[in-house]
Structure formats: structure tokens, C-alpha cells
Enzyme design. Structure first.
Site, PDB file in Angstrom:
ATOM      1  CG  HIS A   1     -32.428 -23.119 -11.645  1.00  0.00           C
ATOM      2  ND1 HIS A   1     -33.782 -22.991 -11.785  1.00  0.00           N
ATOM      3  CD2 HIS A   1     -32.043 -24.015 -12.595  1.00  0.00           C
ATOM      4  CE1 HIS A   1     -34.217 -23.775 -12.759  1.00  0.00           C
ATOM      5  NE2 HIS A   1     -33.173 -24.420 -13.265  1.00  0.00           N
TER       6      HIS A   1
ATOM      7  CG  ASP B   1     -33.113 -16.197  -3.849  1.00  0.00           C
ATOM      8  OD1 ASP B   1     -32.871 -17.229  -4.488  1.00  0.00           O
ATOM      9  OD2 ASP B   1     -33.961 -16.136  -2.933  1.00  0.00           O
TER      10      ASP B   1
HETATM   11  C1  GDG Z   1     -33.726 -21.967  -6.647  1.00  0.00           C
HETATM   12  C2  GDG Z   1     -32.985 -20.629  -6.563  1.00  0.00           C
HETATM   13  C3  GDG Z   1     -34.700 -19.627  -8.071  1.00  0.00           C
HETATM   14  C4  GDG Z   1     -41.183 -22.932   0.037  1.00  0.00           C
HETATM   15  N1  GDG Z   1     -41.563 -23.421   1.227  1.00  0.00           N
HETATM   16  C5  GDG Z   1     -42.547 -24.313   0.977  1.00  0.00           C
HETATM   17  C6  GDG Z   1     -42.757 -24.367  -0.405  1.00  0.00           C
HETATM   18  N2  GDG Z   1     -41.895 -23.514  -0.961  1.00  0.00           N
HETATM   19  C7  GDG Z   1     -41.833 -23.259  -2.407  1.00  0.00           C
HETATM   20  C8  GDG Z   1     -42.145 -21.818  -2.754  1.00  0.00           C
HETATM   21  C9  GDG Z   1     -41.448 -21.693  -4.102  1.00  0.00           C
HETATM   22  C10 GDG Z   1     -40.246 -22.599  -3.924  1.00  0.00           C
HETATM   23  O1  GDG Z   1     -40.520 -23.495  -2.863  1.00  0.00           O
HETATM   24  C11 GDG Z   1     -38.982 -21.819  -3.554  1.00  0.00           C
HETATM   25  O2  GDG Z   1     -38.501 -21.211  -4.705  1.00  0.00           O
HETATM   26  P1  GDG Z   1     -37.411 -20.053  -4.661  1.00  0.00           P
HETATM   27  O3  GDG Z   1     -37.260 -19.529  -6.017  1.00  0.00           O
HETATM   28  O4  GDG Z   1     -37.864 -19.017  -3.689  1.00  0.00           O
HETATM   29  O5  GDG Z   1     -36.088 -20.675  -4.041  1.00  0.00           O
HETATM   30  P2  GDG Z   1     -35.103 -21.974  -4.200  1.00  0.00           P
HETATM   31  O6  GDG Z   1     -35.738 -23.226  -3.738  1.00  0.00           O
HETATM   32  O7  GDG Z   1     -33.867 -21.577  -3.479  1.00  0.00           O
HETATM   33  O8  GDG Z   1     -34.831 -22.113  -5.776  1.00  0.00           O
HETATM   34  C12 GDG Z   1     -33.957 -19.470  -6.743  1.00  0.00           C
HETATM   35  C13 GDG Z   1     -35.278 -21.021  -8.204  1.00  0.00           C
HETATM   36  O9  GDG Z   1     -34.306 -22.034  -7.994  1.00  0.00           O
HETATM   37  C14 GDG Z   1     -35.873 -21.242  -9.591  1.00  0.00           C
HETATM   38  O10 GDG Z   1     -34.941 -20.940 -10.592  1.00  0.00           O
HETATM   39  O11 GDG Z   1     -35.755 -18.686  -8.104  1.00  0.00           O
HETATM   40  O12 GDG Z   1     -33.266 -18.237  -6.740  1.00  0.00           O
HETATM   41  O13 GDG Z   1     -32.305 -20.509  -5.314  1.00  0.00           O
HETATM   42  O14 GDG Z   1     -42.244 -22.219  -5.134  1.00  0.00           O
HETATM   43  O15 GDG Z   1     -43.534 -21.623  -2.782  1.00  0.00           O
HETATM   44  N3  GDG Z   1     -43.668 -25.158  -0.992  1.00  0.00           N
HETATM   45  C15 GDG Z   1     -44.448 -25.942  -0.175  1.00  0.00           C
HETATM   46  N4  GDG Z   1     -44.273 -25.947   1.185  1.00  0.00           N
HETATM   47  C16 GDG Z   1     -43.365 -25.132   1.810  1.00  0.00           C
HETATM   48  O16 GDG Z   1     -43.266 -25.131   3.038  1.00  0.00           O
HETATM   49  N5  GDG Z   1     -45.377 -26.732  -0.722  1.00  0.00           N
END
Ligand code: GDG
Length: 486
Positions: A183, A391
Site C-alpha cells: 500500500h 504517499d
Molecule cells: C495507506 C497508504 C494508501 C482520515 N482521517 C479520518 C478518517 N480518515 C480516513 C480517510 C481515508 C483514510 O482514512 C486515509 O487513507 P489514505 O489513503 O489517505 O492514507 P493511509 O491511512 O496512510 O493509507 C496510502 C492507503 O493505505 C490505501 O492503499 O492510499 O497511501 O499510506 O479513507 O477518509 N476517517 C475517519 N475519521 C478521521 O478523522 N472516519
């Protein structure tokens, strides 16, 4: 390296006419067995903060098994799983010992692999006992999963916490096709070289038949590292021979259930949270950032860019509010505590400098917000700021696009170092290290004509609706289902 090796398998992109909406079933008689560090609790499937759980909810179809850590720390790491069934999915979990968890998760996974794989070698903290615990936990995962397997199951392991698990399964005699999806980014071999067990980690991945990545550059880095550390020859199709099997690197970018998210965002407009937000903003434009509190997300640089916006484009003073939601994560790791203190300081500096007695420009919160509220805030935001320093993909960028009202959409400002930038080229693409460039992009977004906003959004929405979570699962498992048994 052979140039042709870059021609890895690609899904034809952005043809939304062919996007199917039927639930995915791998073309194999066996079950899909998903393995991830954390297993979501069955009641909160798809609702937790964190990209992986959200995206994988689509792969956990009835009949599948989801295996991983229970979230509980016990005296010792267990080697047999507890099973719970919900909606036809079997959730199998083990507890991890307190000391093992500190070393495996906080130590090696998040203190060494996470910084290095986000190109931050300077933050890498390597210790041999941490790595030993990582190997031990990967071994325990393999030992606890093995008795649950049927011969025709497809095993799909996720992410950097479990890079050596496939090799442990092989040494226990497991012959099933195994896939691994990374990821986070993969680093070029010159960077991987600083990690003492680089070769063992690569051998762990090479115990799989299919290894998937978010970006073309990740595939390239992985294959280059396999050549260097394993001494293999990479073929034109991005595969190489390792021990008794062929390992294939594939490009399978992750996505979201965009249609479902759009509906959540539309409905969220009617909720109390959305009304409170509206009242607090009045006529001011909302600039929004949503991230886990993590140094890969570029938050200090983003705060600085917002400060530069207010300084260089004073017409936005009192006309704009920047809300940064930065849910705390990994607070036991020192570098995350340092980041939090740094952000507190910079937020104070900006608000001290630019606030008026009835206007505070920057709102910054470190607790998590409900998913529905986030969806409504995305829809209300004139600018979505997604500026990580590095990222794997960044699902927030895709959620922001999906949540917009197509008749009056906001503008996405996106770092070119997020995997999402490969696809979402109609966003305003920026270098997050350049505060002035990001400030100019925010200014452009705030002043962009409705016509241009609609054009950009239509192109982005078509892409987000094409590369969905479902398509991601379907494509990856399609590759795995083609593997011939040894
Ligand atoms: C890893 C990789 C890759 C965030 N704050 C809150 C909240 N979130 C949710 C967002 C989104 C998720 O969390 C974050 O996803 P990301 O993709 O931006 O980042 P990572 O957690 O670092 O994920 C990344 C991912 O895996 C998938 O392959 O894209 O690059 O680092 O859904 O909306 N959700 C809630 N409250 C929050 O305060 N409910």
C-alpha cells in the site's frame, strides 16, 4: 535493467463504460483469504479510519476469510486464531504479545520500514531485536493461518508489516497461490540498501507469485531491487524466476467505492454537523485537509503554505478558513510525538500572526471525525488540500473528488508525490516542499471560474469512478487466479 521490464501489466484505464458493479468473485473454486496486520471488527467493516480497511471491504465477500491481528496485546503472541463469522465472512484473529508488538509494530514496521519507504532515511531507527520480533510475528501469523487453509484458497497478504509472511508460509509447506499488495511506496535500490535485512525482505516478497504496487515507479523500484539483492533477471513482462516459482510484479492502483461515497456526501449535507459547519463559516470559503497525523502527509509544509497564502494574497484574509483534521496515530513512536509538537507550534504561529478578534484562519484538530461528517465537509470545501511529501496512493484525494457537487465542485490541490497524482492529472499538481507554489495553487483554486472547476471535476470524477476499490480487488485477484499450482 532491461527497459522492457517496465512494461508491467496494466489495467486499461478510465473507460468507465466497462466498469462493472457486480460483487467480485475470483475465477477459482477456492476462497479468498485476506491477510492484513489489523482486521476490522465485523461491525465496523469499511467504517474505520485508515485507507486499507476501507478499500478491502470490497474483497471480503461472503465465503472469504480475513486473517490478522485482533488489536489486543496479550502476555505472549498466540499461534492459533479465534474465529468469528459475520455476513458470510470468517474473521480469524490472533493476539500479539505486548513486547513483540512494541518491537514489531512500533519498532521495525513503523520505526524503520515506514520512514524508509517514504524516502525519509534520516528518520530510520533500525535495531536487530526489533527486526527479530518482526520476523517472529510474521512467523506466528503464518503458523496460525496454515491450519485454516484449504488447498484451493487464494492468499492475499497486505502491506509492509507482513513482508516476510509468505516466505514463512512456504517454509511450512503451503503451496497455494500467494499475492502481496504494497500500500505504501517502494524505494529505489540505493535507498533500500541502507536497511540491513533488505535481501531477506525481498526474498519474503519473492515467495509470492504476484506482487502488486500503486505506481509504475514502485514496480520499477521493486524490480530493480530484486535484480540487485536477489540477483534475478527480470523478463519483459515484469516477472522473474525465484526458487521454484515465477514472481510477477503488477500495477494495481487502489481506489474507493466512489458512487457510495458520493451518496454519503450528498446525504451528509442535511446533517447537524454540516449545518454547524455552515453556520461557523458564514460566507467564507473552506480549505480542507484530512489526514492521519503522520510526517509523510506534509502537514508542517502545508501549514506554512497556508501562511504564505495569507501573506502573499491578503485579499483572502477573513474570506477563508483552513480546517485541518489530523487524527492522531502511532503516538507511541517518538517521531510522531515530535511532529505533533511541531504542528501545535506552527498552528499557533499562523493564528497569532493573522487572526482578528472575530476570525481565526486555521482550525486544527487531532481527534478523529465520523466518516459521514468528513464526507459532508469535503463537499462543502472549495479546496481539498492533499499535499503529502510521499504517499502510496492517498484515498483522501479520491474521496474529495467523489464527494463534490458536479454543478458547483471544489478544486483538488494534489502533491505530485502522492500515487494519486499519476491518475488525477486534472487536479492542481504541486510540489509540497515549495510553500509558495502551494499558496499560488490555493489562490488559483479559490479564484477559479465555475466553468473550469466543472471541466476539471468531470475528468477527475470519471477516473475516480473507474479505478474503484472493487476494480482494484478484481484486477489483483484476477492476476492471482491465473497462477498455475506448482
Ligand atoms: C495507506 C497508504 C494508501 C482520515 N482521517 C479520518 C478518517 N480518515 C480516513 C480517510 C481515508 C483514510 O482514512 C486515509 O487513507 P489514505 O489513503 O489517505 O492514507 P493511509 O491511512 O496512510 O493509507 C496510502 C492507503 O493505505 C490505501 O492503499 O492510499 O497511501 O499510506 O479513507 O477518509 N476517517 C475517519 N475519521 C478521521 O478523522 N472516519
Amino acid at each position: 535493467m532491461n527497459q522492457l521490464a517496465m512494461n508491467t501489466i496494466r489495467t486499461p484505464r478510465h473507460d468507465i463504460r466497462n466498469a462493472s458493479s457486480a460483487p467480485f468473485k475470483a475465477k477459482s473454486a477456492g476462497r479468498t483469504v485476506i491477510v492484513s496486520n489489523r482486521v476490522p471488527s465485523p461491525n465496523e467493516k469499511g467504517a474505520t479510519a485508515g485507507g486499507l480497511a476501507v478499500a478491502l471491504a470490497d474483497a471480503a465477500t461472503p465465503g472469504s476469510l480475513w486473517f490478522g491481528w485482533s488489536g489486543k496485546r496479550s502476555q505472549e503472541t498466540s499461534t492459533s486464531a479465534e474465529l468469528v463469522e459475520a455476513d458470510g465472512v470468517t474473521y480469524a484473529t490472533i493476539d500479539i504479545g505486548e513486547r513483540d508488538h512494541i518491537r514489531y509494530y512500533n519498532g521495525f514496521a513503523n520505526g524503520a520500514l515506514w520512514p524508509l519507504f517514504h524516502f525519509r532515511a534520516g528518520l530510520l531507527m533500525f535495531s536487530r531485536p526489533d527486526y527479530d520480533a518482526y520476523r517472529k510475528v510474521n512467523k506466528a501469523f503464518a503458523a496460525a493461518l496454515k491450519p485454516l487453509l484449504n488447498p484451493d484458497d487464494l492468499i492475499w497478504i497486505h502491506d509492509y508489516q507482513l513482508m516476510t509472511m509468505a516466505a514463512e508460509l512456504r517454509s511450512l509447506g503451503v503451496k497455494n497461490p500467494i499475492g502481496f499488495f504494497m500500500h505504501i511506496p517502494f524505494v529505489p535500490n540505493e535507498l533500500l540498501d541502507v536497511l540491513p535485512p533488505a535481501a531477506e525482505l525481498l526474498a519474503g516478497l519473492a515467495a509470492c507469485e504476484v506482487v502488486g504496487f500503486q505506481r509504475e515507479s514502485d514496480v520499477k523500484s521493486f524490480l530493480g531491487s530484486a535484480e540487485k539483492f536477489l540477483g534475478v533477471d527480470v523478463a519483459a513482462d515484469g516477472s522473474f524466476a525465484w526458487q521454484e516459482r515465477r514472481v510477477r510484479a503488477v500495477l494495481t492502483p487502489i481506489g474507493i467505492d466512489a458512487q457510495k461515497f458520493a451518496k454519503i456526501a450528498e446525504r451528509a449535507e442535511l446533517t447537524g454537523d454540516a449545518k454547524r459547519m455552515d453556520e461557523s463559516l458564514g460566507d467564507r470559503a473552506l480549505v480542507l485537509g484530512v489526514d492521519r497525523l503522520d510526517y509523510s502527509k506534509g502537514l508542517p509544509q502545508r501549514f506554512d503554505a497556508f501562511g504564505r497564502l495569507l501573506y502573499c494574497f491578503p485579499q483572502h484574509l477573513r474570506q477563508v478558513n483552513f480546517l485541518q483534521i489530523a487524527a492522531r496515530s502511532r503516538q507511541e513512536v517518538g517521531s510522531y510525538q515530535t511532529l505533533r509538537r511541531e504542528l501545535d507550534r506552527r498552528a499557533g504561529d499562523i493564528n497569532g500572526e493573522f487572526s482578528d478578534f472575530d476570525w481565526v484562519p486555521l482550525r486544527y484538530m487531532t481527534h478523529a471525525v465520523k466518516r459521514t461528517a468528513i464526507a459532508g465537509f469535503y463537499r462543502r470545501a472549495r479546496v481539498g488540500l492533499v499535499t503529502p511529501l510521499r504517499d502510496g496512493m492517498n484515498l483522501v484525494a479520491k474521496e474529495y473528488v467523489a464527494a463534490q457537487d458536479s454543478e458547483d465542485p471544489g478544486v483538488l490541490v494534489l502533491s505530485r508525490f502522492a500515487g494519486a497524482a499519476d491518475e488525477l492529472t486534472e487536479a492542481l499538481i504541486v510540489n509540497p516542499f515549495d510553500a509558495d507554489e502551494v499558496a499560488e495553487a490555493i489562490h488559483l483554486a479559490l479564484t477559479m471560474s465555475l466553468e473550469e472547476r466543472k471541466q476539471r471535476h468531470a475528468a477527475l470524477a470519471a477516473k475516480v469512478n473507474y479505478t474503484t476499490a472493487q476494480r482494484f480487488c478484481e484486477t489483483f485477484l484476477g492476476h492471482l487466479a491465473k497462477v498455475r499450482p506448482n
